[in-house]
Design a protein around this motif. Structure first.
Motif, short mmCIF file in Angstrom:
data_model
loop_
_atom_site.label_atom_id
_atom_site.label_comp_id
_atom_site.label_asym_id
_atom_site.label_seq_id
_atom_site.Cartn_x
_atom_site.Cartn_y
_atom_site.Cartn_z
N PHE A 90 4.90 8.90 -4.52
CA PHE A 90 4.47 9.99 -3.64
C PHE A 90 5.45 11.15 -3.74
O PHE A 90 6.67 10.96 -3.71
CB PHE A 90 4.40 9.53 -2.18
CG PHE A 90 3.26 8.62 -1.88
CD1 PHE A 90 3.46 7.25 -1.76
CD2 PHE A 90 1.98 9.12 -1.70
CE1 PHE A 90 2.41 6.40 -1.48
CE2 PHE A 90 0.92 8.29 -1.42
CZ PHE A 90 1.13 6.92 -1.32
N PHE A 105 2.71 14.95 2.42
CA PHE A 105 2.65 14.09 1.24
C PHE A 105 1.44 14.41 0.37
O PHE A 105 0.37 14.77 0.87
CB PHE A 105 2.57 12.62 1.67
CG PHE A 105 3.86 12.06 2.18
CD1 PHE A 105 4.26 12.29 3.48
CD2 PHE A 105 4.67 11.30 1.36
CE1 PHE A 105 5.46 11.77 3.97
CE2 PHE A 105 5.87 10.78 1.82
CZ PHE A 105 6.26 11.01 3.13
N GLY A 106 1.63 14.24 -0.94
CA GLY A 106 0.51 14.25 -1.86
C GLY A 106 -0.21 12.92 -1.81
O GLY A 106 0.22 11.99 -1.13
N ASP A 107 -1.31 12.82 -2.56
CA ASP A 107 -2.15 11.61 -2.52
C ASP A 107 -1.58 10.46 -3.32
O ASP A 107 -2.12 9.35 -3.26
CB ASP A 107 -3.55 11.93 -3.03
CG ASP A 107 -4.34 12.78 -2.05
OD1 ASP A 107 -5.26 13.49 -2.48
OD2 ASP A 107 -4.00 12.76 -0.85
#
Lengths: 114, 113
Positions: A90, A105-107
């Motif tokens: 992440f 956060f990104g995926d």
């Protein structure tokens, strides 16, 4: 507003191969982070950056490298992939100092090394 | 220095309450709480700051006992959407002051109808 974007979402590597996990954010955040997440172990910080050109090691930096040439981008490099690096990665960013600002956060990137 | 969360797992029925605790061995200025649903990214819930200031976005409450170096997350009248893993994050002396967090191992909450 895309937020934090990570590519690729999934990847399978062979032992010894190299790859770069991409992370970009469009929120003009100075602080960016890379974490790895293994089952039951929470989030472990790999590297972080407090601004373009400034990076520092986190808790588990061995086997990884980073660079931060722009505010937006914070790529993570795996030089010689090992099975122990199989994990979910992440990327996150925050507006200011990590202790008093939310992290976005990104995926995630799901990486398997076989 | 990793904060310790308890319990590790909680199973609830809709409408029941739960408390998740986070303890640290060092003095804290702030505690973060995040929720992660299965297969998704962690999502920010709130920050609690020394002195009582609280920043949050959801109808979930929390407390921060600076003297005891503990924080508790209170989920009241739980809904199915509360299911997930909850993480607390605290500052760590591993990093330059105020720059990064260290997270606990998480508490998994399962809410059923």
């Amino acid at each position: 507003n895309a937020g934090v974007t990570q590519t690729p979402k999934f990847r399978i590597l062979k032992i010894g191969q190299s790859m770069t996990l991409q992370c970009t954010q469009d929120m003009n955040h100075n602080y960016m982070y890379w974490y790895r997440q293994d089952p039951g172990m929470g989030l472990k910080l790999i590297y972080y950056s407090v601004g373009a050109g400034i990076t520092d090691k986190g808790e588990v930096p061995n086997g990884y490298n980073v660079s931060r040439s722009t505010t937006e981008d914070f790529p993570l490099r795996l030089e010689l992939a090992a099975p122990s690096q199989t994990s979910v990665y992440f990327c996150a960013s925050s507006y200011g100092q990590g202790y008093n600002q939310p992290q976005h956060f990104g995926d995630g990137t799901r990486l398997s090394i076989l | 220095q990793q904060p310790v969360q308890s319990p590790q797992a909680v199973i609830l029925r809709e409408g029941e309450d739960a408390v998740i605790n986070c303890s640290s061995s060092k003095a804290l200025y702030s505690v973060h709480w995040y929720r992660q649903k299965h297969g998704e990214a962690p999502v920010f819930l709130m920050i609690l700051l020394k002195g009582g200031e609280q920043k949050g976005h959801e109808k979930i409450s929390a407390s921060f006992n600076e003297k005891k170096q503990q924080s508790s997350l209170y989920l009241t009248a739980s809904q199915l959407s509360y299911s997930g893993t909850y993480f607390c994050g605290t500052e760590s002396s591993l990093y330059q002051a105020g720059t990064a967090l260290i997270f606990g191992k998480g508490t998994t909450l399962s809410v059923s109808s």
